[in-house]
Design a protein around this motif. Structure first.
Motif, PDB file in Angstrom:
ATOM      1  N   THR A 120      25.858  54.679  51.841  1.00 58.38           N
ATOM      2  CA  THR A 120      24.481  55.139  51.696  1.00 58.38           C
ATOM      3  C   THR A 120      23.833  55.463  53.036  1.00 58.38           C
ATOM      4  N   LEU A 121      23.867  54.534  53.977  1.00 59.35           N
ATOM      5  CA  LEU A 121      23.199  54.731  55.259  1.00 59.35           C
ATOM      6  C   LEU A 121      23.802  55.883  56.047  1.00 59.35           C
ATOM      7  N   ALA A 122      25.121  55.913  56.179  1.00 61.02           N
ATOM      8  CA  ALA A 122      25.769  56.990  56.940  1.00 61.02           C
ATOM      9  C   ALA A 122      25.469  58.352  56.319  1.00 61.02           C
ATOM     10  N   SER A 123      25.504  58.433  55.013  1.00 60.32           N
ATOM     11  CA  SER A 123      25.223  59.708  54.340  1.00 60.32           C
ATOM     12  C   SER A 123      23.789  60.150  54.586  1.00 60.32           C
ATOM     13  N   ALA A 124      22.852  59.214  54.467  1.00 59.40           N
ATOM     14  CA  ALA A 124      21.440  59.553  54.667  1.00 59.40           C
ATOM     15  C   ALA A 124      21.176  59.982  56.107  1.00 59.40           C
ATOM     16  N   LEU A 125      21.728  59.271  57.059  1.00 59.91           N
ATOM     17  CA  LEU A 125      21.502  59.611  58.465  1.00 59.91           C
ATOM     18  C   LEU A 125      22.103  60.962  58.824  1.00 59.91           C
ATOM     19  N   CYS A 126      23.273  61.244  58.316  1.00 56.96           N
ATOM     20  CA  CYS A 126      23.936  62.500  58.666  1.00 56.96           C
ATOM     21  C   CYS A 126      23.322  63.708  57.971  1.00 56.96           C
ATOM     22  N   LYS A 154      21.221  68.039  48.778  1.00 58.10           N
ATOM     23  CA  LYS A 154      20.289  66.974  48.427  1.00 58.10           C
ATOM     24  C   LYS A 154      20.687  66.319  47.118  1.00 58.10           C
ATOM     25  N   ASN A 155      20.350  65.033  47.021  1.00 52.27           N
ATOM     26  CA  ASN A 155      20.698  64.222  45.857  1.00 52.27           C
ATOM     27  C   ASN A 155      22.204  64.172  45.634  1.00 52.27           C
ATOM     28  N   GLY A 156      22.926  64.249  46.711  1.00 55.54           N
ATOM     29  CA  GLY A 156      24.381  64.191  46.665  1.00 55.54           C
ATOM     30  C   GLY A 156      24.897  63.632  47.966  1.00 55.54           C
ATOM     31  N   GLU A 157      25.072  64.504  48.943  1.00 58.86           N
ATOM     32  CA  GLU A 157      25.623  64.023  50.208  1.00 58.86           C
ATOM     33  C   GLU A 157      24.577  63.338  51.080  1.00 58.86           C
ATOM     34  N   ASP A 158      23.362  63.195  50.585  1.00 60.94           N
ATOM     35  CA  ASP A 158      22.299  62.541  51.363  1.00 60.94           C
ATOM     36  C   ASP A 158      22.222  61.037  51.141  1.00 60.94           C
ATOM     37  N   GLY A 159      23.135  60.473  50.396  1.00 63.48           N
ATOM     38  CA  GLY A 159      23.174  59.031  50.181  1.00 63.48           C
ATOM     39  C   GLY A 159      22.579  58.568  48.867  1.00 63.48           C
ATOM     40  N   THR A 160      21.933  59.451  48.130  1.00 65.94           N
ATOM     41  CA  THR A 160      21.301  59.004  46.888  1.00 65.94           C
ATOM     42  C   THR A 160      22.335  58.562  45.848  1.00 65.94           C
ATOM     43  N   VAL A 161      23.389  59.328  45.687  1.00 66.05           N
ATOM     44  CA  VAL A 161      24.422  58.956  44.713  1.00 66.05           C
ATOM     45  C   VAL A 161      25.181  57.730  45.199  1.00 66.05           C
ATOM     46  N   GLN A 162      25.464  57.684  46.497  1.00 61.00           N
ATOM     47  CA  GLN A 162      26.142  56.513  47.046  1.00 61.00           C
ATOM     48  C   GLN A 162      25.295  55.256  46.830  1.00 61.00           C
ATOM     49  N   GLY A 163      23.985  55.377  47.012  1.00 60.21           N
ATOM     50  CA  GLY A 163      23.086  54.242  46.779  1.00 60.21           C
ATOM     51  C   GLY A 163      23.068  53.811  45.326  1.00 60.21           C
ATOM     52  N   LEU A 164      23.056  54.786  44.427  1.00 63.22           N
ATOM     53  CA  LEU A 164      23.094  54.477  42.993  1.00 63.22           C
ATOM     54  C   LEU A 164      24.372  53.720  42.648  1.00 63.22           C
ATOM     55  N   LEU A 165      25.497  54.188  43.167  1.00 63.03           N
ATOM     56  CA  LEU A 165      26.771  53.529  42.896  1.00 63.03           C
ATOM     57  C   LEU A 165      26.808  52.124  43.509  1.00 63.03           C
TER      58      LEU A 165
END
Length: 186
Positions: free
Chosen positions: A97-103, A74-85
């Motif tokens: 972001t989307l692919a990370s969150a969905l997976c 969580k807060n890593g491979e779930d898209g949160t860091v990708q979204g921040l970047l």
């Protein structure tokens, strides 16, 4: 850049030796997350494209051409860091972001795989409010062995292989340490 479970961000001087024109300090192996680190944050200003680094004399910006997130959970491979970047205008190598969150959500990942024609394991989802009897009945319907996993956690956090009904309670407790819901898979 190191990100801890507490969501603190630190920049290790060891990683900077090759990047910066000045020596920041010598970091003994295995201690990058300790006193040798500098607090950092991703700059929210899209013109900076970089990290804000706090030093004794103030703050500086280290520009980034891109980021290669190597993260787990969580807060890593779930898209949160990708979204921040993404918000900061910093290109990301790998999943967005989307692919990370969905997976990260095992049910959503199963649904996407199944929609693409991939066979998925039978599974059931339960939350903290589900009665123990419902969980027991669900596990019996799947058969043993089965796997109990947090619904939204890294690929190794809180996962148990359950060989028989007497192992279920411990597996549920373990999975629910990492998420509010769990998935049982054949």
């Amino acid at each position: 850049l190191g990100i801890f479970f507490s969501s603190c961000h630190f920049l290790s001087p060891c990683f900077l030796r090759q990047l910066l024109p000045f020596n920041v300090c010598n970091c003994p192996a295995g201690t990058w997350q300790e006193r040798h680190c500098l607090p950092v944050a991703v700059s929210p200003n899209r013109r900076d494209h970089g990290l804000l680094v706090w030093r004794r004399g103030g703050m500086e910006i280290i520009p980034l051409d891109g980021a290669f997130p190597v993260l787990h959970g969580k807060n890593g491979e779930d898209g949160t860091v990708q979204g921040l970047l993404e918000l900061a205008g910093i290109p990301v190598v790998g999943c967005g972001t989307l692919a990370s969150a969905l997976c990260m959500d095992k049910v959503r990942a199963h649904q996407l795989a199944q929609a693409a024609g991939v066979e998925i394991p039978r599974s059931l989802v339960f939350d903290r409010e589900t009665s123990e009897q419902e969980r027991m009945d669900g596990a019996a319907s799947l058969g043993y062995p089965l796997f109990v996993k947090p619904l939204r956690a890294g690929s190794s956090f809180g996962i148990s292989k359950v060989m028989s009904a007497d192992q279920l309670h411990g597996a549920w407790k373990n999975a629910l340490k990492y998420d509010e819901a769990m998935i049982l898979e054949e």
